[in-house]
Scaffold this motif. Structure first.
Motif, mmCIF file in Angstrom:
data_model
loop_
_atom_site.group_PDB
_atom_site.id
_atom_site.type_symbol
_atom_site.label_atom_id
_atom_site.label_comp_id
_atom_site.label_asym_id
_atom_site.label_seq_id
_atom_site.Cartn_x
_atom_site.Cartn_y
_atom_site.Cartn_z
ATOM 1 N N PRO A 99 -23.941 25.946 22.782
ATOM 2 C CA PRO A 99 -25.405 25.885 22.706
ATOM 3 C C PRO A 99 -25.885 24.490 22.326
ATOM 4 O O PRO A 99 -25.145 23.697 21.731
ATOM 5 C CB PRO A 99 -25.747 26.909 21.612
ATOM 6 N N LEU A 100 -27.115 24.196 22.648
ATOM 7 C CA LEU A 100 -27.732 22.929 22.292
ATOM 8 C C LEU A 100 -28.023 22.870 20.799
ATOM 9 O O LEU A 100 -28.188 23.901 20.140
ATOM 10 C CB LEU A 100 -29.054 22.769 23.056
ATOM 11 N N VAL A 101 -28.112 21.662 20.274
ATOM 12 C CA VAL A 101 -28.693 21.437 18.954
ATOM 13 C C VAL A 101 -29.961 20.603 19.176
ATOM 14 O O VAL A 101 -30.193 20.066 20.264
ATOM 15 C CB VAL A 101 -27.722 20.737 17.994
ATOM 16 N N PHE A 102 -30.775 20.495 18.132
ATOM 17 C CA PHE A 102 -32.076 19.833 18.278
ATOM 18 C C PHE A 102 -32.259 18.812 17.167
ATOM 19 O O PHE A 102 -32.053 19.112 15.989
ATOM 20 C CB PHE A 102 -33.200 20.872 18.249
ATOM 21 N N THR A 157 -28.281 28.737 24.354
ATOM 22 C CA THR A 157 -29.098 28.437 23.170
ATOM 23 C C THR A 157 -30.040 29.595 22.858
ATOM 24 O O THR A 157 -30.149 30.024 21.697
ATOM 25 C CB THR A 157 -29.902 27.146 23.402
ATOM 26 N N LEU A 158 -30.721 30.119 23.873
ATOM 27 C CA LEU A 158 -31.623 31.253 23.653
ATOM 28 C C LEU A 158 -30.846 32.475 23.174
ATOM 29 O O LEU A 158 -31.306 33.209 22.285
ATOM 30 C CB LEU A 158 -32.381 31.580 24.940
ATOM 31 N N GLU A 159 -29.674 32.693 23.743
ATOM 32 C CA GLU A 159 -28.852 33.831 23.330
ATOM 33 C C GLU A 159 -28.462 33.708 21.862
ATOM 34 O O GLU A 159 -28.501 34.692 21.110
ATOM 35 C CB GLU A 159 -27.602 33.913 24.207
ATOM 36 N N LEU A 160 -28.086 32.493 21.437
ATOM 37 C CA LEU A 160 -27.713 32.277 20.042
ATOM 38 C C LEU A 160 -28.903 32.531 19.118
ATOM 39 O O LEU A 160 -28.761 33.182 18.072
ATOM 40 C CB LEU A 160 -27.201 30.851 19.851
ATOM 41 N N LYS A 163 -29.345 36.218 18.741
ATOM 42 C CA LYS A 163 -28.311 36.813 17.893
ATOM 43 C C LYS A 163 -28.554 36.506 16.414
ATOM 44 O O LYS A 163 -28.221 37.310 15.542
ATOM 45 C CB LYS A 163 -26.929 36.300 18.308
ATOM 46 N N GLN A 164 -29.124 35.337 16.146
ATOM 47 C CA GLN A 164 -29.420 34.950 14.764
ATOM 48 C C GLN A 164 -30.693 35.609 14.233
ATOM 49 O O GLN A 164 -31.034 35.439 13.059
ATOM 50 C CB GLN A 164 -29.552 33.431 14.667
ATOM 51 N N GLY A 165 -31.392 36.340 15.095
ATOM 52 C CA GLY A 165 -32.630 36.984 14.687
ATOM 53 C C GLY A 165 -33.796 36.033 14.533
ATOM 54 O O GLY A 165 -34.766 36.335 13.829
ATOM 55 N N ARG A 166 -33.709 34.875 15.198
ATOM 56 C CA ARG A 166 -34.781 33.884 15.105
ATOM 57 C C ARG A 166 -36.004 34.331 15.908
ATOM 58 O O ARG A 166 -35.886 34.942 16.973
ATOM 59 C CB ARG A 166 -34.310 32.542 15.652
ATOM 60 N N SER A 167 -37.156 33.988 15.410
ATOM 61 C CA SER A 167 -38.396 34.214 16.149
ATOM 62 C C SER A 167 -38.726 32.930 16.901
ATOM 63 O O SER A 167 -38.825 31.856 16.296
ATOM 64 C CB SER A 167 -39.529 34.562 15.187
ATOM 65 N N PHE A 168 -38.854 33.024 18.214
ATOM 66 C CA PHE A 168 -39.141 31.817 18.993
ATOM 67 C C PHE A 168 -39.978 32.184 20.205
ATOM 68 O O PHE A 168 -40.032 33.332 20.637
ATOM 69 C CB PHE A 168 -37.853 31.110 19.420
ATOM 70 N N HIS A 169 -40.631 31.162 20.748
ATOM 71 C CA HIS A 169 -41.490 31.308 21.923
ATOM 72 C C HIS A 169 -40.988 30.313 22.957
ATOM 73 O O HIS A 169 -40.968 29.108 22.682
ATOM 74 C CB HIS A 169 -42.943 31.010 21.547
ATOM 75 N N VAL A 170 -40.569 30.788 24.115
ATOM 76 C CA VAL A 170 -39.987 29.899 25.118
ATOM 77 C C VAL A 170 -40.892 29.842 26.342
ATOM 78 O O VAL A 170 -41.337 30.866 26.862
ATOM 79 C CB VAL A 170 -38.545 30.314 25.485
ATOM 80 N N ILE A 171 -41.193 28.616 26.777
ATOM 81 C CA ILE A 171 -42.158 28.370 27.844
ATOM 82 C C ILE A 171 -41.504 27.511 28.910
ATOM 83 O O ILE A 171 -40.980 26.431 28.625
ATOM 84 C CB ILE A 171 -43.405 27.649 27.288
#
Length: 203
Positions: A99-102, A157-160, A163-171
């Motif tokens: 996965p990517l890091v930021f 990255t989105l899959e990770l 799995k981590q239970g993160r709340s995110f918005h992808v556009i």
């Protein structure tokens, strides 16, 4: 592609490769002025979309991307967010197949060459984005699936994050010319909440 025959899978992957090459070539043939205008229109539409949903509060972490191969350039928009106190970051490939890091990005940030010589922020501190912008090679407008470059980094990255239970918005970010008829997604494909083009927001 559970339940799909090897022949059907090979056919689907060949179609995706051919469409990817065709769409990138068509995008690169568009006049530079056209792509610049499209980038400004996308930024305006994206800004309105995000502000209507409260996604750009100071301290919110927003991931953009470094534009390649004719992709819409949203760096001026990210720079404005940085001035407002939004934490703007860019994706970094640190390991093939991972996965990517930021890392933090702002105008004037020190950059270094990453994988495939893509410029990435040099500062090593990592952030977890809450809003992610995904550049599109092509897209399924009705179901908001992305056709990417084929490396799978964004999908992993989105899959990770899920799995981590993160709340995110992808556009998704793309040109109108990259819209495709409905296509077969891969098992790991995750539909985006929205796709923004110069003329439309698909939700």
């Amino acid at each position: 592609m559970t339940g799909m025959s090897a022949e059907a899978r090979a056919s689907l992957m060949a179609w995706r490769r051919a469409e990817r090459e065709r769409l990138i070539a068509e995008r690169l043939r568009l006049p530079v002025e056209y792509r610049q205008q499209a980038s400004r229109q996308i930024a305006d539409r994206l800004d309105a979309y995000c502000r209507e949903r409260g996604l750009l509060a100071p301290g919110r972490i927003v991931s953009g991307y470094w534009p390649l191969r004719g992709e819409p350039d949203l760096r001026p928009w990210l720079a404005r967010l940085d001035e407002e106190g939004v934490v703007t970051v860019l994706p970094v490939v640190v390991e093939k197949g991972a996965p990517l890091v930021f890392r933090r990005w702002s105008p004037g940030a020190q950059m270094e060459k990453g994988f495939w010589n893509i410029p990435v922020p040099a500062a090593p501190e990592e952030f977890i984005p809450e809003v992610l912008l995904g550049p599109l090679v092509g897209f399924d407008a009705r179901r908001r699936y992305r056709l990417g470059y084929g490396g799978g980094y964004f999908d992993r990255t989105l899959e990770l994050l899920q799995k981590q239970g993160r709340s995110f918005h992808v556009i998704g970010i793309g040109l109108d010319e990259t819209r495709l008829e409905q296509f077969e997604p891969l098992p790991h494909d995750i539909p985006f909440q929205a796709i923004v083009t110069p003329t439309t927001v698909f939700e």
